[in-house]
Design a protein around this motif. Structure first.
Motif, PDB file in Angstrom:
ATOM      1  N   ALA A 124      24.687  51.861 -56.298  1.00  0.00           N
ATOM      2  CA  ALA A 124      24.715  51.522 -54.872  1.00  0.00           C
ATOM      3  C   ALA A 124      24.798  50.017 -54.651  1.00  0.00           C
ATOM      4  CB  ALA A 124      23.473  52.081 -54.187  1.00  0.00           C
ATOM      5  N   LEU A 125      24.164  49.258 -55.541  1.00  0.00           N
ATOM      6  CA  LEU A 125      24.133  47.802 -55.382  1.00  0.00           C
ATOM      7  C   LEU A 125      25.276  47.094 -56.124  1.00  0.00           C
ATOM      8  CD1 LEU A 125      20.301  47.045 -55.636  1.00  0.00           C
ATOM      9  CD2 LEU A 125      21.747  46.866 -53.604  1.00  0.00           C
ATOM     10  N   LYS A 126      26.090  47.857 -56.840  1.00  0.00           N
ATOM     11  CA  LYS A 126      27.162  47.232 -57.618  1.00  0.00           C
ATOM     12  C   LYS A 126      28.107  46.378 -56.772  1.00  0.00           C
ATOM     13  CE  LYS A 126      30.495  48.207 -61.283  1.00  0.00           C
ATOM     14  NZ  LYS A 126      31.135  49.264 -62.122  1.00  0.00           N
ATOM     15  N   PRO A 127      28.450  46.775 -55.518  1.00  0.00           N
ATOM     16  CA  PRO A 127      29.354  45.927 -54.721  1.00  0.00           C
ATOM     17  C   PRO A 127      28.689  44.663 -54.171  1.00  0.00           C
ATOM     18  CG  PRO A 127      29.362  48.225 -53.951  1.00  0.00           C
ATOM     19  CD  PRO A 127      28.188  48.055 -54.846  1.00  0.00           C
ATOM     20  N   TYR A 128      27.396  44.474 -54.390  1.00  0.00           N
ATOM     21  CA  TYR A 128      26.659  43.345 -53.810  1.00  0.00           C
ATOM     22  C   TYR A 128      26.535  42.190 -54.799  1.00  0.00           C
ATOM     23  CZ  TYR A 128      25.302  46.458 -50.007  1.00  0.00           C
ATOM     24  OH  TYR A 128      25.324  47.303 -48.931  1.00  0.00           O
ATOM     25  N   LYS A 129      26.450  40.985 -54.263  1.00  0.00           N
ATOM     26  CA  LYS A 129      26.176  39.793 -55.057  1.00  0.00           C
ATOM     27  C   LYS A 129      24.676  39.517 -55.054  1.00  0.00           C
ATOM     28  CE  LYS A 129      30.533  37.418 -53.924  1.00  0.00           C
ATOM     29  NZ  LYS A 129      31.020  37.237 -55.292  1.00  0.00           N
ATOM     30  N   ASN A 130      24.264  38.689 -56.026  1.00  0.00           N
ATOM     31  CA  ASN A 130      22.893  38.187 -56.101  1.00  0.00           C
ATOM     32  C   ASN A 130      21.877  39.306 -56.335  1.00  0.00           C
ATOM     33  OD1 ASN A 130      21.193  35.906 -56.150  1.00  0.00           O
ATOM     34  ND2 ASN A 130      20.484  36.319 -54.078  1.00  0.00           N
ATOM     35  N   THR A 131      22.264  40.304 -57.114  1.00  0.00           N
ATOM     36  CA  THR A 131      21.333  41.392 -57.430  1.00  0.00           C
ATOM     37  C   THR A 131      20.622  41.185 -58.763  1.00  0.00           C
ATOM     38  OG1 THR A 131      23.096  42.672 -58.486  1.00  0.00           O
ATOM     39  CG2 THR A 131      22.688  43.071 -56.132  1.00  0.00           C
ATOM     40  N   ALA A 132      21.104  40.242 -59.574  1.00  0.00           N
ATOM     41  CA  ALA A 132      20.497  40.030 -60.894  1.00  0.00           C
ATOM     42  C   ALA A 132      18.996  39.752 -60.826  1.00  0.00           C
ATOM     43  CB  ALA A 132      21.214  38.897 -61.631  1.00  0.00           C
ATOM     44  N   PRO A 133      18.520  38.953 -59.846  1.00  0.00           N
ATOM     45  CA  PRO A 133      17.071  38.699 -59.802  1.00  0.00           C
ATOM     46  C   PRO A 133      16.234  39.970 -59.635  1.00  0.00           C
ATOM     47  CG  PRO A 133      18.233  37.093 -58.453  1.00  0.00           C
ATOM     48  CD  PRO A 133      19.236  38.126 -58.858  1.00  0.00           C
ATOM     49  N   LEU A 134      16.808  41.012 -59.054  1.00  0.00           N
ATOM     50  CA  LEU A 134      16.041  42.244 -58.854  1.00  0.00           C
ATOM     51  C   LEU A 134      15.644  42.876 -60.188  1.00  0.00           C
ATOM     52  CD1 LEU A 134      18.139  43.900 -55.994  1.00  0.00           C
ATOM     53  CD2 LEU A 134      15.968  42.681 -55.767  1.00  0.00           C
ATOM     54  N   THR A 135      16.474  42.698 -61.201  1.00  0.00           N
ATOM     55  CA  THR A 135      16.177  43.288 -62.507  1.00  0.00           C
ATOM     56  C   THR A 135      15.208  42.424 -63.302  1.00  0.00           C
ATOM     57  OG1 THR A 135      18.059  42.177 -63.574  1.00  0.00           O
ATOM     58  CG2 THR A 135      18.467  44.334 -62.573  1.00  0.00           C
ATOM     59  N   LYS A 136      15.041  41.167 -62.892  1.00  0.00           N
ATOM     60  CA  LYS A 136      14.188  40.242 -63.646  1.00  0.00           C
ATOM     61  C   LYS A 136      12.826  40.028 -62.986  1.00  0.00           C
ATOM     62  CE  LYS A 136      18.272  37.694 -65.214  1.00  0.00           C
ATOM     63  NZ  LYS A 136      18.992  36.406 -65.176  1.00  0.00           N
ATOM     64  N   ASN A 137      12.674  40.481 -61.759  1.00  0.00           N
ATOM     65  CA  ASN A 137      11.461  40.207 -61.006  1.00  0.00           C
ATOM     66  C   ASN A 137      10.568  41.442 -61.003  1.00  0.00           C
ATOM     67  OD1 ASN A 137       9.480  39.556 -59.109  1.00  0.00           O
ATOM     68  ND2 ASN A 137      10.902  38.400 -57.838  1.00  0.00           N
ATOM     69  N   GLU A 138       9.453  41.356 -61.697  1.00  0.00           N
ATOM     70  CA  GLU A 138       8.559  42.513 -61.815  1.00  0.00           C
ATOM     71  C   GLU A 138       7.853  42.830 -60.500  1.00  0.00           C
ATOM     72  OE1 GLU A 138       4.739  39.977 -63.556  1.00  0.00           O
ATOM     73  OE2 GLU A 138       6.047  41.088 -64.905  1.00  0.00           O
ATOM     74  N   ASN A 139       7.915  41.912 -59.533  1.00  0.00           N
ATOM     75  CA  ASN A 139       7.235  42.122 -58.260  1.00  0.00           C
ATOM     76  C   ASN A 139       8.078  42.897 -57.247  1.00  0.00           C
ATOM     77  OD1 ASN A 139       4.956  40.459 -59.018  1.00  0.00           O
ATOM     78  ND2 ASN A 139       6.317  38.718 -58.771  1.00  0.00           N
ATOM     79  N   ILE A 140       9.372  43.129 -57.556  1.00  0.00           N
ATOM     80  CA  ILE A 140      10.275  43.748 -56.590  1.00  0.00           C
ATOM     81  C   ILE A 140      10.949  44.964 -57.221  1.00  0.00           C
ATOM     82  CG2 ILE A 140      12.323  43.422 -55.146  1.00  0.00           C
ATOM     83  CD1 ILE A 140      11.625  40.455 -55.050  1.00  0.00           C
TER      84      ILE A 140
END
Length: 443
Positions: A156-172
């Motif tokens: 679902a998020l593949k067409p979006y930019k700036n999603t990499a931090p979501l995979t690195k942030n344990e708080n989100i």
């Protein structure tokens, strides 16, 4: 989200338009990019259904738009717009949040931001972009705008930019969830170590005003104990720009973080123009009224210029001085031509709008083109121990930073490899470590 918008120099950096989520923050800013070049001059509406189950009053969720011209990251910062819901209200029910604006004739692309800040569960659904044509409002297709196509949030998020931090942030955590809207995109943020009760720049418990001799009021906040350490932000910013510095620095110093005249909560609509001599005089009054005998100063960008001027005018008052991304003049030998050209274009467009609300922004932009004008010979008057810093990819040219360091007696130069003008935001741990090593070092 209180610090998102037309942020002058920082609009050239995608990460500041909404700071990328990092290990110790709770910020989400995913971007959907769409082509809009054929709609130049047309009105648009961007909307989404949003609801929040917020854990604290400072939590927010909302939308932002920024348009891009030709060339990589040619952000047309005057086009930025935002709309939001906040944790202080009843947002457990869905609300349609809408941004309205015009597609700039120079725009090629538009970035549609989904934004969250703080602790809570934030839901997004039914994204819509409409363009007004002669035949009425036209829907611009956004694939999977209702998030019904898949339960896999990565897809679902593949067409979006700036999603990499979501995979690195344990708080989100991001998920596709089933709700009363069927499927929706949900971001859940929870970070017990992030203290929103001290929202820097908006903290009444720590905030104060100083009334200057010309009647204007300067806002500042204080934290910690010990030697005085003043924090001076950059053009169009506020105290909140140092949100990643204040918690660490206040362990060792009495922090005095200042909103510069016309910025943050220090309002000044009346002055015909701004310059650094004016800002330096304001700083002199602040230090005098607070009865500070000797101070340490960290200045970033415009704040570095103000701090440098104060150290020139009052060498006996400054113990240690940190200059991050400072310049002596607005020439192309000092500042990236990209910044100067963008400032010229933005001033022209803002003036054409003939909107009184743009007055302060125009004055700040004009400073980029006209200020400062500090002779290099003046730097020899600085007696403070000085650290001159810049990023390897700074907006201030490396040779110019070296020139400043060469002419301040016994100064220390650090060009930070791989970093930019926005080091305090983009890599706060490195910035804080570098600054504290300098400040706490015994001569």
């Amino acid at each position: 989200m209180k610090n998102v918008g037309i942020i002058l120099l920082l609009a050239f950096n995608m990460s500041f338009l909404w700071s990328q989520s990092r290990k110790n923050s709770n910020e989400v800013a995913v971007i959907r990019e769409l082509k809009v070049s054929e709609w130049g001059g047309k009105s648009y509406r961007f909307s989404a259904d949003i609801k929040g189950e917020n854990f604290d009053d400072l939590s927010e969720a909302g939308l932002n738009t920024v348009q891009l011209g030709k060339g990589k990251f040619n952000l047309l910062n005057h086009t930025a717009a935002q709309s939001r819901i906040s944790g202080s209200g009843d947002n457990k029910n869905w609300k349609t949040v809408t941004i309205e604006g015009k597609i700039d004739p120079e725009s090629q692309l538009i970035w549609l931001y989904l934004l969250t800040f703080g602790n809570g569960k934030f839901y997004f659904d039914n994204l819509k972009l409409n363009i007004q044509t002669q035949d009425g409002w036209k829907d611009i297709p956004i694939e999977n705008a209702d998030f019904e196509q898949t339960d896999d949030v990565k897809k679902a998020l593949k067409p979006y930019k700036n999603t990499a931090p979501l995979t690195k942030n344990e708080n989100i955590k991001a998920v596709i969830t089933t709700s009363d809207h069927n499927k929706a995109l949900m971001f859940e943020s929870k970070n017990n170590t992030f203290h929103y009760e001290t929202y820097y720049g908006y903290n009444p418990a720590k905030g104060h005003y100083i009334t200057l001799t010309d009647g204007k009021k300067i806002y500042y906040e204080t934290y910690g104990e010990g030697e005085s350490l003043l924090l001076l932000h950059g053009n169009g910013e506020s105290i909140n720009s140092f949100k990643n510095q204040i918690p660490e620095l206040s362990k060792y110093y009495r922090i005095i973080a200042v909103d510069t005249r016309g910025q943050g909560k220090s309002v000044d609509q009346d002055s015909e123009f701004f310059n650094y001599q004016m800002f330096e005089k304001d700083l002199e009054e602040i230090i005098s009224q607070l009865q500070l005998q000797k101070v340490n100063i960290i200045g970033w960008s415009d704040g570095a210029i103000t701090g440098m001027l104060y150290a020139i005018q009052h060498p006996e008052k400054v113990q240690k001085l940190v200059l991050m991304g400072a310049n002596l003049n607005p020439s192309e030998e000092a500042v990236s031509s990209k910044i100067l050209n963008q400032a010229e274009r933005d001033i022209e467009k803002l003036k054409k709008q003939n909107d009184p609300q743009n007055k302060t922004v125009i004055k700040l932009l004009e400073m980029i083109l006209k200020e400062p004008n500090i002779p290099v010979s003046e730097l020899s008057k600085i007696k403070a121990e000085t650290l001159v810093m810049a990023g390897e990819k700074d907006l201030i040219l490396e040779k110019h930073t070296e020139l400043i360091a060469q002419h301040i007696p016994d100064s220390e130069l650090k060009i930070i490899k791989g970093e930019t003008h926005f080091l305090p935001i983009e890599n706060p741990a490195l910035f804080n470590k570098t600054v504290l090593e300098f400040l706490r070092k015994e001569r």
